[in-house]
Write a protein that holds these residues in place. Structure first.
Motif, PDB file in Angstrom:
ATOM      1  N   GLU A 211       0.844  -1.195   0.000  1.00  0.00           N
ATOM      2  CA  GLU A 211       0.000   0.000   0.000  1.00  0.00           C
ATOM      3  C   GLU A 211       0.876   1.240   0.000  1.00  0.00           C
ATOM      4  O   GLU A 211       1.806   1.370   0.795  1.00  0.00           O
ATOM      5  CB  GLU A 211      -0.918   0.001   1.224  1.00  0.00           C
ATOM      6  N   VAL A 212       0.594   2.150  -0.926  1.00  0.00           N
ATOM      7  CA  VAL A 212       1.303   3.426  -1.020  1.00  0.00           C
ATOM      8  C   VAL A 212       0.288   4.527  -1.283  1.00  0.00           C
ATOM      9  O   VAL A 212      -0.421   4.489  -2.306  1.00  0.00           O
ATOM     10  CB  VAL A 212       2.363   3.418  -2.148  1.00  0.00           C
ATOM     11  N   LEU A 213       0.192   5.469  -0.377  1.00  0.00           N
ATOM     12  CA  LEU A 213      -0.657   6.652  -0.571  1.00  0.00           C
ATOM     13  C   LEU A 213      -2.080   6.282  -0.978  1.00  0.00           C
ATOM     14  O   LEU A 213      -2.679   6.901  -1.870  1.00  0.00           O
ATOM     15  CB  LEU A 213      -0.033   7.586  -1.613  1.00  0.00           C
ATOM     16  N   GLY A 214      -2.621   5.267  -0.337  1.00  0.00           N
ATOM     17  CA  GLY A 214      -3.996   4.864  -0.609  1.00  0.00           C
ATOM     18  C   GLY A 214      -4.169   3.939  -1.791  1.00  0.00           C
ATOM     19  O   GLY A 214      -5.276   3.458  -2.050  1.00  0.00           O
ATOM     20  N   LYS A 215      -3.102   3.639  -2.534  1.00  0.00           N
ATOM     21  CA  LYS A 215      -3.166   2.700  -3.654  1.00  0.00           C
ATOM     22  C   LYS A 215      -2.654   1.342  -3.177  1.00  0.00           C
ATOM     23  O   LYS A 215      -1.602   1.264  -2.541  1.00  0.00           O
ATOM     24  CB  LYS A 215      -2.307   3.189  -4.827  1.00  0.00           C
ATOM     25  N   THR A 216      -3.401   0.279  -3.489  1.00  0.00           N
ATOM     26  CA  THR A 216      -3.039  -1.059  -3.042  1.00  0.00           C
ATOM     27  C   THR A 216      -2.784  -1.960  -4.233  1.00  0.00           C
ATOM     28  O   THR A 216      -3.575  -2.001  -5.177  1.00  0.00           O
ATOM     29  CB  THR A 216      -4.154  -1.654  -2.168  1.00  0.00           C
ATOM     30  N   ALA A 217      -1.673  -2.678  -4.185  1.00  0.00           N
ATOM     31  CA  ALA A 217      -1.323  -3.638  -5.229  1.00  0.00           C
ATOM     32  C   ALA A 217      -1.262  -5.028  -4.623  1.00  0.00           C
ATOM     33  O   ALA A 217      -0.625  -5.241  -3.588  1.00  0.00           O
ATOM     34  CB  ALA A 217       0.029  -3.276  -5.854  1.00  0.00           C
ATOM     35  N   GLY A 218      -1.941  -5.991  -5.281  1.00  0.00           N
ATOM     36  CA  GLY A 218      -1.948  -7.370  -4.818  1.00  0.00           C
ATOM     37  C   GLY A 218      -1.164  -8.262  -5.760  1.00  0.00           C
ATOM     38  O   GLY A 218      -0.501  -7.787  -6.692  1.00  0.00           O
ATOM     39  N   PRO A 219      -1.228  -9.581  -5.555  1.00  0.00           N
ATOM     40  CA  PRO A 219      -0.465 -10.519  -6.384  1.00  0.00           C
ATOM     41  C   PRO A 219      -0.738 -10.335  -7.872  1.00  0.00           C
ATOM     42  O   PRO A 219      -1.893 -10.273  -8.313  1.00  0.00           O
ATOM     43  CB  PRO A 219      -0.965 -11.884  -5.899  1.00  0.00           C
ATOM     44  N   GLY A 220       0.333 -10.198  -8.641  1.00  0.00           N
ATOM     45  CA  GLY A 220       0.224 -10.010 -10.083  1.00  0.00           C
ATOM     46  C   GLY A 220       0.178  -8.569 -10.527  1.00  0.00           C
ATOM     47  O   GLY A 220       0.410  -8.262 -11.700  1.00  0.00           O
ATOM     48  N   ASP A 221      -0.127  -7.646  -9.592  1.00  0.00           N
ATOM     49  CA  ASP A 221      -0.177  -6.219  -9.938  1.00  0.00           C
ATOM     50  C   ASP A 221       1.234  -5.629  -9.960  1.00  0.00           C
ATOM     51  O   ASP A 221       2.162  -6.150  -9.344  1.00  0.00           O
ATOM     52  CB  ASP A 221      -1.014  -5.429  -8.932  1.00  0.00           C
TER      53      ASP A 221
ATOM     54  N   PRO B 160       6.389   6.833   1.697  1.00  0.00           N
ATOM     55  CA  PRO B 160       6.267   5.631   2.529  1.00  0.00           C
ATOM     56  C   PRO B 160       5.635   4.469   1.762  1.00  0.00           C
ATOM     57  O   PRO B 160       4.685   4.652   1.014  1.00  0.00           O
ATOM     58  CB  PRO B 160       5.358   6.100   3.671  1.00  0.00           C
ATOM     59  N   VAL B 161       6.191   3.287   1.965  1.00  0.00           N
ATOM     60  CA  VAL B 161       5.685   2.053   1.353  1.00  0.00           C
ATOM     61  C   VAL B 161       5.368   1.073   2.477  1.00  0.00           C
ATOM     62  O   VAL B 161       6.238   0.753   3.295  1.00  0.00           O
ATOM     63  CB  VAL B 161       6.725   1.446   0.383  1.00  0.00           C
ATOM     64  N   ARG B 162       4.140   0.610   2.535  1.00  0.00           N
ATOM     65  CA  ARG B 162       3.713  -0.294   3.608  1.00  0.00           C
ATOM     66  C   ARG B 162       3.193  -1.597   3.009  1.00  0.00           C
ATOM     67  O   ARG B 162       2.694  -1.616   1.882  1.00  0.00           O
ATOM     68  CB  ARG B 162       2.626   0.354   4.458  1.00  0.00           C
ATOM     69  N   GLY B 163       3.293  -2.650   3.774  1.00  0.00           N
ATOM     70  CA  GLY B 163       2.727  -3.900   3.297  1.00  0.00           C
ATOM     71  C   GLY B 163       3.302  -5.098   4.006  1.00  0.00           C
ATOM     72  O   GLY B 163       4.149  -4.983   4.893  1.00  0.00           O
TER      73      GLY B 163
ATOM     74  N   PRO C 146       1.266  10.234 -11.314  1.00  0.00           N
ATOM     75  CA  PRO C 146       0.911  10.370  -9.894  1.00  0.00           C
ATOM     76  C   PRO C 146       2.045   9.841  -9.025  1.00  0.00           C
ATOM     77  O   PRO C 146       2.965   9.173  -9.505  1.00  0.00           O
ATOM     78  CB  PRO C 146      -0.340   9.499  -9.768  1.00  0.00           C
ATOM     79  N   ASP C 147       1.976  10.119  -7.719  1.00  0.00           N
ATOM     80  CA  ASP C 147       2.998   9.618  -6.808  1.00  0.00           C
ATOM     81  C   ASP C 147       2.961   8.094  -6.702  1.00  0.00           C
ATOM     82  O   ASP C 147       3.967   7.469  -6.347  1.00  0.00           O
ATOM     83  CB  ASP C 147       2.819  10.231  -5.423  1.00  0.00           C
ATOM     84  N   ALA C 148       1.817   7.492  -6.993  1.00  0.00           N
ATOM     85  CA  ALA C 148       1.714   6.032  -7.002  1.00  0.00           C
ATOM     86  C   ALA C 148       0.661   5.624  -8.019  1.00  0.00           C
ATOM     87  O   ALA C 148      -0.411   6.232  -8.092  1.00  0.00           O
ATOM     88  CB  ALA C 148       1.341   5.500  -5.621  1.00  0.00           C
ATOM     89  N   LEU C 149       0.967   4.637  -8.836  1.00  0.00           N
ATOM     90  CA  LEU C 149      -0.009   4.101  -9.784  1.00  0.00           C
ATOM     91  C   LEU C 149       0.063   2.584  -9.761  1.00  0.00           C
ATOM     92  O   LEU C 149       1.122   2.006  -9.511  1.00  0.00           O
ATOM     93  CB  LEU C 149       0.219   4.648 -11.200  1.00  0.00           C
ATOM     94  N   VAL C 150      -1.082   1.965 -10.018  1.00  0.00           N
ATOM     95  CA  VAL C 150      -1.168   0.504 -10.019  1.00  0.00           C
ATOM     96  C   VAL C 150      -1.629   0.043 -11.396  1.00  0.00           C
ATOM     97  O   VAL C 150      -2.640   0.519 -11.916  1.00  0.00           O
ATOM     98  CB  VAL C 150      -2.148  -0.007  -8.945  1.00  0.00           C
ATOM     99  N   ALA C 151      -0.868  -0.873 -11.995  1.00  0.00           N
ATOM    100  CA  ALA C 151      -1.267  -1.538 -13.232  1.00  0.00           C
ATOM    101  C   ALA C 151      -1.749  -2.933 -12.867  1.00  0.00           C
ATOM    102  O   ALA C 151      -0.947  -3.766 -12.408  1.00  0.00           O
ATOM    103  CB  ALA C 151      -0.090  -1.619 -14.207  1.00  0.00           C
ATOM    104  N   PRO C 152      -3.048  -3.205 -13.000  1.00  0.00           N
ATOM    105  CA  PRO C 152      -3.577  -4.511 -12.581  1.00  0.00           C
ATOM    106  C   PRO C 152      -2.944  -5.656 -13.354  1.00  0.00           C
ATOM    107  O   PRO C 152      -2.686  -5.562 -14.558  1.00  0.00           O
ATOM    108  CB  PRO C 152      -5.077  -4.400 -12.890  1.00  0.00           C
TER     109      PRO C 152
END
Length: 253
Positions: free
Chosen positions: A43-53, A62-65, A89-95
């Motif tokens: 999780e970074v700045l409200g963006k969450t990445a899961g397996p495969g993302d 800050p990077v949490r997880g 953006p400061d954080a982006l997620v590519a599914p």
């Protein structure tokens, strides 16, 4: 050249290649940091990445997880790439898709050198391209899809040496000068000719850093007939002369 391609040209792996990391609580490095998630969540700045993302982080945030990921850091090199990267953006997620997590799980265990960097490059390109195609964003990214401003931006980016005027730029879009001026300023944040000058000076700084071309030759490549007018515009935009740029920009790179 498309702005996306210009951005990628200036985004370079730091040489460490693909690294297997365990993410709990840390901070990303300056530049662009990529996390391809094998298991768990980041999780970074409200963006969450899961397996495969794939998570791409801009700057030291800050990077949490509680996750396993393969990761690498990119420097953003040169004024052109930095200007274009500013829309990210400061954080982006590519599914991810089926099989991505399993593929990422095979990385970071034995690749070295060029192979590792090219694997990292491929993942980064795919992630940024997916985000660019999905998001409209701000600045030139949003304007590229506009039927009026898009053709004008592409013309400026592809042919900075042309003697553009507001009238000739408006002709590229097939609209009146006042229509272009108002729409361009609204979407991009600056008037067309101001943006053109700033773009030319960004391209010029990259040319001065990356080649041995004379100041006069660089001036011609970005639309200036003489080195004096070019040097004055360059110093007005960057705060230092083209000759100083060779040492300043090279040191930054």
């Amino acid at each position: 050249m498309e702005p996306f391609d210009e951005l990628l040209r200036g985004v370079r792996a730091d040489g460490a290649g693909v690294r297997r990391v365990e993410v709990s609580g840390t901070r990303a490095q300056p530049g662009l940091t990529l996390y391809a998630v094998v298991s768990g969540e980041i999780e970074v700045l409200g963006k969450t990445a899961g397996p495969g993302d794939v998570l791409v982080v801009r700057g030291s945030v800050p990077v949490r997880g509680n996750a396993t990921a393969v990761s690498g850091t990119y420097e953003v090199m040169g004024p052109v790439a930095r200007r274009l990267a500013a829309v990210l953006p400061d954080a982006l997620v590519a599914p991810g898709t089926d099989g991505c997590a399993e593929f990422y799980g095979t990385l970071g265990t034995g690749e070295t050198g060029v192979v590792a960097d090219r694997l990292l490059d491929w993942i980064m390109v795919c992630a940024l391209r997916e985000w660019f195609d999905r998001e409209h964003g701000t600045g030139w990214l949003a304007a590229l899809s506009d039927e009026v401003v898009g053709p004008v931006l592409r013309a400026m980016h592809e042919r900075p040496a042309e003697p553009w005027t507001l009238a000739s730029l408006a002709a590229e879009a097939g609209v009146a000068r006042t229509t272009l001026a108002g729409r361009f300023a609204k979407l991009v944040g600056s008037p067309p000719l101001t943006y053109l000058t700033e773009w030319r000076m960004a391209v010029a700084a990259d040319l001065l850093t990356e080649s041995s071309a004379t100041v006069a030759a660089v001036a011609r490549r970005v639309g200036y007939a003489d080195a004096f007018g070019f040097s004055a515009a360059f110093k007005r935009v960057h705060g230092f002369s083209p000759s100083e740029c060779r040492s300043r920009c090279a040191a930054t790179a």
